[in-house]
Each structure stands twice: as structure tokens, then as C-alpha cells.
Design an enzyme around this catalytic site. Sequence first.
Site, PDB file in Angstrom:
ATOM      1  N   ARG A  31      -2.642  -2.654   1.476  1.00 57.43           N
ATOM      2  CA  ARG A  31      -1.323  -3.086   1.943  1.00 57.43           C
ATOM      3  C   ARG A  31      -1.523  -4.344   2.800  1.00 57.43           C
ATOM      4  O   ARG A  31      -1.923  -4.259   3.960  1.00 57.43           O
ATOM      5  CB  ARG A  31      -0.692  -1.952   2.758  1.00 57.43           C
ATOM      6  CG  ARG A  31       0.818  -1.939   2.755  1.00 57.43           C
ATOM      7  CD  ARG A  31       1.345  -0.759   3.571  1.00 57.43           C
ATOM      8  NE  ARG A  31       0.985   0.530   3.030  1.00 57.43           N
ATOM      9  CZ  ARG A  31       1.552   1.125   1.990  1.00 57.43           C
ATOM     10  NH1 ARG A  31       2.527   0.504   1.337  1.00 57.43           N
ATOM     11  NH2 ARG A  31       1.173   2.321   1.577  1.00 57.43           N
ATOM     12  N   CYS A  41       5.496   2.735  -0.276  1.00 60.64           N
ATOM     13  CA  CYS A  41       5.793   1.458  -0.933  1.00 60.64           C
ATOM     14  C   CYS A  41       7.273   1.351  -1.296  1.00 60.64           C
ATOM     15  O   CYS A  41       7.867   0.267  -1.197  1.00 60.64           O
ATOM     16  CB  CYS A  41       4.938   1.294  -2.185  1.00 60.64           C
ATOM     17  SG  CYS A  41       3.158   1.270  -1.861  1.00 60.64           S
TER      18      CYS A  41
END
Length: 209
Positions: free
Chosen positions: A119, A44
Site C-alpha cells: 500500500r 482497499c
Amino acid sequence: MPLIGDKFPEMEVQTTHGPMELPDEFEGKWFILFSHPADFTPVCTTEFVAFQEVYPELRELDCELVGLSVDQVFSHIKWIEWIAENLDTEIEFPVIADTGRVADTLGLIHPARPTNTVRAVFVVDPEGIIRAILYYPQELGRNIPEIVRMIRAFRVIDAEGVAAPANWPDNQLIGDHVIVPPASDIETARKRKDEYECYDWWLCTQSRG
């Protein structure tokens, strides 16, 4: 869970830039909402740096960017500070601090990991319509240039009433040309090869503009 072609759900959210109402906050603009599993995680972090790198380019395309995870605002703020101090990158786009309500509405919670958002990417047009949805596994970071390519392609598609080929604007067959919608009747089909560059009546292309 909303799908491609649906109106983006109306919601009030708390972000690192203060409260916002979506999709009204970005009315008349494209926007990309992307969710990440958690703050202070390796993949991330690389994605945030990559998104920030293209953020000025997106804004030139009249497109805004907003992140999201099931983390509190103070966690987002500390992580953004860490990125600035350690990776020399100032995160300029807002990040939603979600209690789980937004993630549930958008279908972003994986049953196997109920405390993490998957995601995902939602591409929303100036009318508030969802035009694309992308999902990635937790261990695979997103291809950020592809997301920018989608915005560029959608703008051309909408402006010119055409379709974009694979890998546009670098398609192996037609380069940066675009695809003309197939003929819908016999008479139009017969005229196609005289009007456009065609492999056949159902596969015709034209240059931009």
C-alpha cells in the site's frame, strides 16, 4: 527503486481508461499514483471510495489520481462495477492493470507476498519529480485527507518559496502561517526579526501571500 527527488520513471501502462504513458500523461500537472494490494479486498474498497470522494477536490488543485495493483483489467472493471452498484460510488480515476513490471520498477512488491503490491503513494509534481513517497501496512488504510493536504502544501511551498509546519494549515503555534527559510549568513540573520514574525532568527514565519 526511485526515491524522493528522482524523476518518475517513464513507463507505458494499461489502465481502465486505456493505455497511458507516465509521467507524460500528466505533464504540467501534479499526480498521485497509489498502489493497493488487490481488488475485492475490504480495506482497499474503503480507500477507493475515500479517494473518489476527494477526486473532484484534487482536480481543482490541478492534480490527477491513478491507482495500481497486480490485477487484470477485467478484475478492475468488475470491482469498480461492484463499488458502483453496492456502494453508490462511481470510480472516475484510472486504475493501472499491472503484470508486475510497474510494481517492480517502483519497488512495490513485498518479498513475503510476491503477488500483492504494498500500500504505497507517490506524489509527483508538474515537472515529473517525485516529491513524496508513503508506505502503509496491508492492514492499515490510508489517511486520504493527509494526502490532499500534501498537495495543497506543496503548491504553496513551490509558489512562495517557504516551508509548511506540522499539521499545516492548523499548526498549534503559527496557525496557517508558513515558515520562512532560515538565514544563510550573519547579516541576514540580524535583520530577520525586523522583517518577519520570529521566535528567533532561525524560526521566522509569514502569512500566506
